[in-house]
Write a protein that holds these residues in place. Sequence first.
Motif, PDB file in Angstrom:
ATOM      1  N   CYS A   1       0.813  -1.221   0.000  1.00 19.90           N
ATOM      2  CA  CYS A   1       0.000   0.000   0.000  1.00 19.90           C
ATOM      3  C   CYS A   1       0.843   1.267   0.000  1.00 19.90           C
ATOM      4  O   CYS A   1       0.535   2.218  -0.728  1.00 19.90           O
ATOM      5  CB  CYS A   1      -0.964   0.011   1.188  1.00 19.90           C
ATOM      6  SG  CYS A   1      -2.397  -1.059   0.959  1.00 19.90           S
ATOM      7  N   GLU A   2       1.891   1.316   0.782  1.00 21.67           N
ATOM      8  CA  GLU A   2       2.710   2.527   0.827  1.00 21.67           C
ATOM      9  C   GLU A   2       3.352   2.804  -0.526  1.00 21.67           C
ATOM     10  O   GLU A   2       3.384   3.944  -0.993  1.00 21.67           O
ATOM     11  CB  GLU A   2       3.785   2.432   1.904  1.00 21.67           C
ATOM     12  CG  GLU A   2       4.545   3.726   2.067  1.00 21.67           C
ATOM     13  CD  GLU A   2       5.460   3.740   3.282  1.00 21.67           C
ATOM     14  OE1 GLU A   2       6.187   4.728   3.422  1.00 21.67           O
ATOM     15  OE2 GLU A   2       5.453   2.786   4.077  1.00 21.67           O
ATOM     16  N   LYS A   3       3.837   1.769  -1.177  1.00 22.60           N
ATOM     17  CA  LYS A   3       4.447   1.933  -2.498  1.00 22.60           C
ATOM     18  C   LYS A   3       3.407   2.430  -3.507  1.00 22.60           C
ATOM     19  O   LYS A   3       3.690   3.324  -4.312  1.00 22.60           O
ATOM     20  CB  LYS A   3       5.053   0.608  -2.967  1.00 22.60           C
ATOM     21  CG  LYS A   3       5.786   0.709  -4.274  1.00 22.60           C
ATOM     22  CD  LYS A   3       6.441  -0.596  -4.645  1.00 22.60           C
ATOM     23  CE  LYS A   3       7.179  -0.451  -5.971  1.00 22.60           C
ATOM     24  NZ  LYS A   3       7.840  -1.664  -6.374  1.00 22.60           N
ATOM     25  N   ILE A   4       2.210   1.869  -3.453  1.00 23.68           N
ATOM     26  CA  ILE A   4       1.134   2.313  -4.349  1.00 23.68           C
ATOM     27  C   ILE A   4       0.773   3.769  -4.052  1.00 23.68           C
ATOM     28  O   ILE A   4       0.613   4.573  -4.968  1.00 23.68           O
ATOM     29  CB  ILE A   4      -0.100   1.401  -4.220  1.00 23.68           C
ATOM     30  CG1 ILE A   4       0.221  -0.005  -4.740  1.00 23.68           C
ATOM     31  CG2 ILE A   4      -1.295   1.979  -4.969  1.00 23.68           C
ATOM     32  CD1 ILE A   4      -0.826  -1.053  -4.405  1.00 23.68           C
ATOM     33  N   ALA A   5       0.657   4.098  -2.760  1.00 21.98           N
ATOM     34  CA  ALA A   5       0.320   5.468  -2.370  1.00 21.98           C
ATOM     35  C   ALA A   5       1.378   6.452  -2.867  1.00 21.98           C
ATOM     36  O   ALA A   5       1.046   7.540  -3.358  1.00 21.98           O
ATOM     37  CB  ALA A   5       0.169   5.559  -0.856  1.00 21.98           C
ATOM     38  N   LEU A   6       2.625   6.094  -2.784  1.00 18.82           N
ATOM     39  CA  LEU A   6       3.698   6.967  -3.276  1.00 18.82           C
ATOM     40  C   LEU A   6       3.658   7.106  -4.793  1.00 18.82           C
ATOM     41  O   LEU A   6       3.973   8.168  -5.334  1.00 18.82           O
ATOM     42  CB  LEU A   6       5.057   6.452  -2.817  1.00 18.82           C
ATOM     43  CG  LEU A   6       5.357   6.639  -1.335  1.00 18.82           C
ATOM     44  CD1 LEU A   6       6.668   5.950  -0.960  1.00 18.82           C
ATOM     45  CD2 LEU A   6       5.400   8.114  -0.959  1.00 18.82           C
ATOM     46  N   SER A   7       3.259   6.043  -5.478  1.00 19.06           N
ATOM     47  CA  SER A   7       3.186   6.120  -6.946  1.00 19.06           C
ATOM     48  C   SER A   7       2.054   7.039  -7.397  1.00 19.06           C
ATOM     49  O   SER A   7       2.047   7.506  -8.539  1.00 19.06           O
ATOM     50  CB  SER A   7       3.043   4.726  -7.560  1.00 19.06           C
ATOM     51  OG  SER A   7       1.765   4.187  -7.312  1.00 19.06           O
ATOM     52  N   PHE A   8       1.113   7.324  -6.505  1.00 21.18           N
ATOM     53  CA  PHE A   8       0.040   8.275  -6.822  1.00 21.18           C
ATOM     54  C   PHE A   8       0.623   9.634  -7.196  1.00 21.18           C
ATOM     55  O   PHE A   8       0.121  10.317  -8.090  1.00 21.18           O
ATOM     56  CB  PHE A   8      -0.904   8.418  -5.621  1.00 21.18           C
ATOM     57  CG  PHE A   8      -1.901   9.539  -5.757  1.00 21.18           C
ATOM     58  CD1 PHE A   8      -3.005   9.395  -6.583  1.00 21.18           C
ATOM     59  CD2 PHE A   8      -1.739  10.732  -5.070  1.00 21.18           C
ATOM     60  CE1 PHE A   8      -3.926  10.428  -6.729  1.00 21.18           C
ATOM     61  CE2 PHE A   8      -2.651  11.769  -5.201  1.00 21.18           C
ATOM     62  CZ  PHE A   8      -3.745  11.613  -6.030  1.00 21.18           C
ATOM     63  N   LEU A   9       1.703  10.033  -6.534  1.00 22.43           N
ATOM     64  CA  LEU A   9       2.282  11.358  -6.730  1.00 22.43           C
ATOM     65  C   LEU A   9       2.738  11.610  -8.161  1.00 22.43           C
ATOM     66  O   LEU A   9       2.719  12.751  -8.627  1.00 22.43           O
ATOM     67  CB  LEU A   9       3.455  11.567  -5.767  1.00 22.43           C
ATOM     68  CG  LEU A   9       3.090  11.528  -4.289  1.00 22.43           C
ATOM     69  CD1 LEU A   9       4.351  11.573  -3.440  1.00 22.43           C
ATOM     70  CD2 LEU A   9       2.147  12.659  -3.937  1.00 22.43           C
ATOM     71  N   THR A  10       3.152  10.575  -8.866  1.00 21.15           N
ATOM     72  CA  THR A  10       3.632  10.736 -10.238  1.00 21.15           C
ATOM     73  C   THR A  10       2.638  10.200 -11.272  1.00 21.15           C
ATOM     74  O   THR A  10       2.981  10.080 -12.445  1.00 21.15           O
ATOM     75  CB  THR A  10       4.988  10.023 -10.421  1.00 21.15           C
ATOM     76  OG1 THR A  10       4.834   8.647 -10.076  1.00 21.15           O
ATOM     77  CG2 THR A  10       6.064  10.666  -9.562  1.00 21.15           C
ATOM     78  N   SER A  11       1.429   9.924 -10.830  1.00 20.04           N
ATOM     79  CA  SER A  11       0.430   9.341 -11.732  1.00 20.04           C
ATOM     80  C   SER A  11      -0.422  10.414 -12.402  1.00 20.04           C
ATOM     81  O   SER A  11      -0.458  11.564 -11.969  1.00 20.04           O
ATOM     82  CB  SER A  11      -0.492   8.401 -10.943  1.00 20.04           C
ATOM     83  OG  SER A  11      -1.345   9.160 -10.103  1.00 20.04           O
ATOM     84  N   GLU A  12      -1.103  10.032 -13.455  1.00 14.23           N
ATOM     85  CA  GLU A  12      -2.054  10.919 -14.115  1.00 14.23           C
ATOM     86  C   GLU A  12      -3.213  11.245 -13.172  1.00 14.23           C
ATOM     87  O   GLU A  12      -3.796  12.332 -13.256  1.00 14.23           O
ATOM     88  CB  GLU A  12      -2.579  10.280 -15.410  1.00 14.23           C
ATOM     89  CG  GLU A  12      -1.542  10.206 -16.510  1.00 14.23           C
ATOM     90  CD  GLU A  12      -1.092  11.577 -16.995  1.00 14.23           C
ATOM     91  OE1 GLU A  12      -1.942  12.438 -17.279  1.00 14.23           O
ATOM     92  OE2 GLU A  12       0.138  11.794 -17.072  1.00 14.23           O
TER      93      GLU A  12
END
Length: 72
Positions: free
Chosen positions: A42-53
Amino acid sequence: MKTYITNDMSIAAFLLMNGRTILKVEKKSPYIFEFEDNDNKCEKIALSFLTSECSKYDGYLRMLRGMLRSQP
């Protein structure tokens, strides 16, 4: 059971979009969203939100709401 907690609705929505299972929502101040996180992703996914569309979309949506609120 391991869990991941966030109070950010945009990140919670992004976690749901990425197939995470939500366990609990509490309508406190701030909101609390609790997700199952047995695989510690979850933390990795949450961090990937920052660079997502999705993050761009969320930013523009917040900007537009602010513009509407500032109009007389």
